[in-house]
Design an enzyme around this catalytic site. Structure first.
Site, PDB file in Angstrom:
ATOM      1  N   ARG A  77     -28.767 -22.467  46.021  1.00  0.00           N
ATOM      2  CA  ARG A  77     -28.895 -23.702  47.323  1.00  0.00           C
ATOM      3  C   ARG A  77     -30.176 -24.068  47.158  1.00  0.00           C
ATOM      4  O   ARG A  77     -31.013 -23.251  47.312  1.00  0.00           O
ATOM      5  CB  ARG A  77     -28.436 -23.367  48.495  1.00  0.00           C
ATOM      6  CG  ARG A  77     -26.747 -22.999  48.085  1.00  0.00           C
ATOM      7  CD  ARG A  77     -25.995 -22.843  49.707  1.00  0.00           C
ATOM      8  NE  ARG A  77     -24.615 -22.489  49.521  1.00  0.00           N
ATOM      9  CZ  ARG A  77     -23.719 -23.156  49.307  1.00  0.00           C
ATOM     10  NH1 ARG A  77     -23.914 -24.253  48.943  1.00  0.00           N
ATOM     11  NH2 ARG A  77     -22.506 -22.692  49.045  1.00  0.00           N
ATOM     12  N   ASP A 155     -12.142 -24.218  42.445  1.00  0.00           N
ATOM     13  CA  ASP A 155     -10.924 -24.665  43.404  1.00  0.00           C
ATOM     14  C   ASP A 155     -10.375 -25.819  42.493  1.00  0.00           C
ATOM     15  O   ASP A 155      -9.115 -26.249  43.043  1.00  0.00           O
ATOM     16  CB  ASP A 155     -11.708 -25.236  44.521  1.00  0.00           C
ATOM     17  CG  ASP A 155     -12.275 -24.273  45.440  1.00  0.00           C
ATOM     18  OD1 ASP A 155     -11.651 -23.126  45.449  1.00  0.00           O
ATOM     19  OD2 ASP A 155     -13.182 -24.439  46.371  1.00  0.00           O
ATOM     20  N   ARG A 199     -10.512 -24.203  50.538  1.00  0.00           N
ATOM     21  CA  ARG A 199     -10.906 -24.977  51.660  1.00  0.00           C
ATOM     22  C   ARG A 199     -10.181 -26.271  51.766  1.00  0.00           C
ATOM     23  O   ARG A 199      -9.737 -26.776  52.728  1.00  0.00           O
ATOM     24  CB  ARG A 199     -12.436 -24.763  51.899  1.00  0.00           C
ATOM     25  CG  ARG A 199     -12.653 -24.719  53.386  1.00  0.00           C
ATOM     26  CD  ARG A 199     -14.082 -24.651  53.701  1.00  0.00           C
ATOM     27  NE  ARG A 199     -14.141 -23.175  53.293  1.00  0.00           N
ATOM     28  CZ  ARG A 199     -15.601 -22.779  52.581  1.00  0.00           C
ATOM     29  NH1 ARG A 199     -16.443 -23.669  52.471  1.00  0.00           N
ATOM     30  NH2 ARG A 199     -15.503 -21.594  52.516  1.00  0.00           N
ATOM     31  N   VAL A 288     -13.339 -12.255  44.496  1.00  0.00           N
ATOM     32  CA  VAL A 288     -12.791 -11.647  43.449  1.00  0.00           C
ATOM     33  C   VAL A 288     -12.432 -12.731  42.548  1.00  0.00           C
ATOM     34  O   VAL A 288     -12.505 -12.349  41.409  1.00  0.00           O
ATOM     35  CB  VAL A 288     -11.863 -10.544  43.671  1.00  0.00           C
ATOM     36  CG1 VAL A 288     -10.542 -11.108  44.264  1.00  0.00           C
ATOM     37  CG2 VAL A 288     -11.463  -9.608  42.385  1.00  0.00           C
ATOM     38  N   THR A 516       6.252 -20.466  21.134  1.00  0.00           N
ATOM     39  CA  THR A 516       5.739 -19.542  20.118  1.00  0.00           C
ATOM     40  C   THR A 516       4.327 -19.382  19.891  1.00  0.00           C
ATOM     41  O   THR A 516       3.449 -20.604  20.501  1.00  0.00           O
ATOM     42  CB  THR A 516       6.096 -20.214  18.643  1.00  0.00           C
ATOM     43  OG1 THR A 516       5.467 -19.535  17.765  1.00  0.00           O
ATOM     44  CG2 THR A 516       5.550 -21.677  18.473  1.00  0.00           C
ATOM     45  N   ARG A 601     -16.030  -2.826  10.781  1.00  0.00           N
ATOM     46  CA  ARG A 601     -14.866  -2.327  11.051  1.00  0.00           C
ATOM     47  C   ARG A 601     -13.821  -3.424  11.102  1.00  0.00           C
ATOM     48  O   ARG A 601     -14.034  -4.520  11.199  1.00  0.00           O
ATOM     49  CB  ARG A 601     -15.026  -1.875  12.827  1.00  0.00           C
ATOM     50  CG  ARG A 601     -16.054  -0.847  12.951  1.00  0.00           C
ATOM     51  CD  ARG A 601     -15.483   0.607  12.475  1.00  0.00           C
ATOM     52  NE  ARG A 601     -16.237   1.773  12.670  1.00  0.00           N
ATOM     53  CZ  ARG A 601     -17.520   2.041  12.356  1.00  0.00           C
ATOM     54  NH1 ARG A 601     -17.671   1.374  10.896  1.00  0.00           N
ATOM     55  NH2 ARG A 601     -18.301   2.796  12.498  1.00  0.00           N
TER      56      ARG A 601
END
Length: 723
Positions: A77, A155, A199, A288, A516, A601
């Site tokens: 801010r 939001d 909010r 969270v 699908t 891998r």
């Protein structure tokens, strides 16, 4: 295109998952065009403070950023930027570096500040000139500032875009909690009240309610009617009376009643506990929802918006208004920034003045569709008068997450229309064998969050059993079909339409809902299940996999020596892309040639991509598709009712319901044959192939960017009136 130009990118306001994907795309596409790109660390505060807060970005500096949550370049801010003196310092810092293009990722406050900065740019240059902070040559070289915004906000409270960066990821966090809470609530027959962020905007609460089949949702845009307390208690009591062991209530943090009084978790908990005696728990999710890795949707959204933002900046002229890059359906669009801000403020005004229906419309088509679907499925009792219409639902092809959500909404909307809904088990085989049974309201309870297909599904096509199918359609008096599935569902629908010439029983309306992981059904840009598969790939595999191989198959082995600072690479291979370049071949090639330089891998995901619980997107998408399909069938049945019976043999009585660019539309199966490659089981035109150049540019291939479909500036106020 960008040679001699400089672009700065900053993130401001609350952080949102996917911001880093947008930053990464902005940096890499900017560099690709020949421009210099700068990070502005710590948002507007970094712009004011300058110095090390504004640093040139390199290709490697955004490596490994895509999958990180939050914002790597920081957000803060900034009171200094609110003053003209602070903005003059910011302008001086940009001028000294030759930066005349600013990309801002944030909410409406951050974007409004950017627009104000642009509008007074000339005045700020004059202030700096008089103070001797910049030279006349520097002022001339930086005579105007281009601004492009991308909305980063969990939001989804910015008008003009269907989805803001971070919203989908926040829904993932919420649904993880809801799914976990559901199991414990069922064990103890509890009522759970969950407060989510929002909010001033109820999007998260509304979509969560749709995605989990909540009993009630409270959002600021649409306060409950007077006497909602009694209505809520009746609703919860009824749900228990029909055998439900739990109740779920979703509350947006800004929820209000008609008198402007807050409706909180504690108020609802006390009401339910005292009036009904239910064991009740309340959970406030809080921050969270901002955390964790971005979803596949947000990674792609942020990347697409970042590419479009760079294009918008480099194409801008001094007369081009500041714009925001938005998402409309499946299209990236550019909208005038301040028009979007104006409409966003109009929503707040409409709510304050009690014009709630208007507030919902101002939120946009996506929000309005979600609200209308919620109203259809909640707080409604089945009609006393039946329609005597029987609609059968079947799943066809491979299973995928979200199928059950589509079945649930189709069944319940059908029941609310007065129809009898029939379950067909095991696809067209079940229709031929007569494994058909009625479905009541409770039959599909809890299906929204279930993966796979509870009806059962098979790949069999109907052509070889048309006679048996026609006999059972007559036997069970089926008046319409809802076919949910992949390419087999599409082909099966076509076979039923073709057989109408011989079997009159097949002259009934039918609709195909694409579902699908392959996303290969003609007539739709998206299929139910594809989003869940993408998230399975990105979270369960790519997230934890480090593969020390090259980015590119088609470059020489010398390229694989990894001369850059990026010490890892990744190859993704489609299972059918090439008969010779198999997964094993590529693995053996890179293992042999990379000896002593890098390790290799391999991992084959296989059927993991079809499993798991559906993502919020697929739950919501399936719910809306199922509802829309049955409402369409209801209208079509009225059209096809002749001489006391249903008779449908026109092309528009057998359709695919698909998402095309900006809307869900019905297209006749017969019309889509021309756009279908039956040999390879794909549509001839696939929108997502246009993402390949973007992918290659972001991976540092030397190719040309296709700008033939670059978004043009639209007007949100005009657009809002025509939706």
């Amino acid at each position: 295109m960008g040679a001699g130009r400089a672009i700065a990118v900053l993130t401001s306001g609350g952080d949102a998952q996917g911001m880093n994907a947008a930053v990464r795309a902005t940096v890499r596409v900017g560099i690709y065009t020949g421009a210099k790109v700068y990070f502005v660390h710590e948002g507007y505060q970094g712009l004011v403070d300058g110095g090390d807060n504004i640093r040139q970005a390199t290709w490697e500096s955004v490596s490994m950023m895509l999958q990180l949550g939050g914002t790597v370049i920081g957000s803060a801010r900034c009171q200094d930027f609110r003053s003209k003196e602070g903005r003059a310092k910011a302008a001086c810092n940009l001028v000294k570096l030759g930066i005349t293009n600013l990309c801002v990722i944030g909410g409406d406050g951050s974007l409004t500040g950017a627009n104000e900065f642009r509008n007074e740019w000339s005045e700020l240059l004059q202030i700096l000139l008089k103070a001797g902070k910049i030279t006349a040559e520097e002022a001339k070289r930086s005579s105007h500032l281009n601004i492009v915004g991308m909305v980063g906000s969990i939001d989804n409270d910015f008008c003009g875009t269907d989805m803001t960066i971070g919203t989908d990821s926040a829904l993932h966090r919420i649904m993880e909690v809801v799914d976990a809470i559901t199991t414990t609530a069922q064990s103890h027959q509890r009522a759970f009240i969950l407060e989510v962020m929002g909010r001033h905007c109820g999007y998260l609460a509304l979509v969560t309610a749709l995605a989990c089949g909540a009993d009630w949702v409270f959002i600021p845009e649409m306060p409950p009617d007077e006497g909602w307390e009694d209505h809520l208690c009746r609703r919860l009591t009824y749900q228990r009376s029909i055998g439900n062991r739990l109740n779920v209530i979703i509350v947006a943090e800004g929820a209000l009643d008609l008198h402007g009084k807050p409706i909180t978790c504690d108020i609802i908990k006390n009401l339910v506990t005292k009036k009904l005696g239910f064991d009740t728990r309340a959970t406030v999710l809080g921050h969270v929802q901002r955390g964790g890795t971005p979803s596949a949707f947000d990674r792609i959204l942020g990347s697409r918006m970042g590419v479009e933002a760079v294009m918008a900046l480099l194409e801008a002229t001094p007369n081009t208004p500041a714009c925001v890059v938005s998402l409309s359906g499946n299209m990236a669009v550019r909208l005038p920034l301040m028009e979007c801000v104006q409409v966003t403020k109009e929503v707040t005004t409409a709510m304050a003045e009690g014009r709630f229906e208007e507030a919902v419309k101002l939120r946009g088509k996506s929000f309005e569709n979600n609200w209308n679907t919620y109203k259809l499925l909640a707080h409604v009792t089945a009609p006393d008068v039946k329609s005597n219409i029987n609609i059968a639902i079947l799943n066809v092809g491979a299973p995928c997450a979200g199928m059950n959500a589509a079945v649930r909404s189709a069944v319940r909307i059908g029941i609310l229309q007065g129809h009898n809904m029939l379950a067909v088990h095991d696809g067209f085989d079940g229709l031929a064998n007569g494994t058909i049974e009625p479905m009541a309201w409770g039959y599909v309870g809890g299906w929204t969050g279930k993966g796979g297909s509870d009806l059962g599904t098979k790949r069999s096509l109907p052509a070889s059993m048309i006679e048996e199918i026609s006999l059972n359609i007559a036997k069970f008096n089926i008046h319409a079909l809802v076919i949910i599935g992949g390419f087999e569902a599409f082909v099966g629908g076509l076979e039923l339409v073709t057989a109408r010439e011989k079997y009159e029983e097949l002259c009934i309306p039918l609709v195909v809902i694409p579902a699908t992981v392959s996303n290969n059904v003609p007539g739709s840009d998206f299929s139910i299940g594809a989003d869940t598969a993408l998230n399975t790939i990105t979270t369960d595999w790519l997230q934890g996999l480090i593969v020390y191989i090259s980015f590119c198959l088609f470059l020489t082995i010398k390229r694989l020596k990894m001369k850059t600072t990026v010490k890892r690479g990744l190859i993704l291979r489609n299972e059918k892309c090439n008969a010779n370049y198999t997964t094993d071949f590529l693995f053996n090639l890179y293992s042999e040639e990379g000896k002593g330089v890098f390790d290799c891998r391999k991992n084959v995901l296989g059927h993991m991509q079809q499993g798991g619980t559906p993502t919020p997107f697929d739950r919501n998408f399936g719910t809306k598709m199922g509802a829309k399909a049955v409402l369409w069938l209801t209208d079509k049945l009225k059209e096809c009712y002749r001489h006391g019976r249903i008779f449908a043999n026109t092309p528009d009585s057998a359709c695919v319901l698909g998402m095309k660019k900006r809307a869900m539309i019905f297209q006749p199966l017969s019309d889509l044959k021309e756009d279908t490659d039956f040999e390879h089981r794909i549509p001839k035109t696939q929108w997502w192939l246009k993402l390949r150049p973007i992918l290659k540019i972001l991976a540092k291939y030397k190719i040309s960017l296709d700008t033939s479909e670059t978004a043009t500036m639209e007007h949100v106020i005009k657009k809002r009136g025509t939706v």
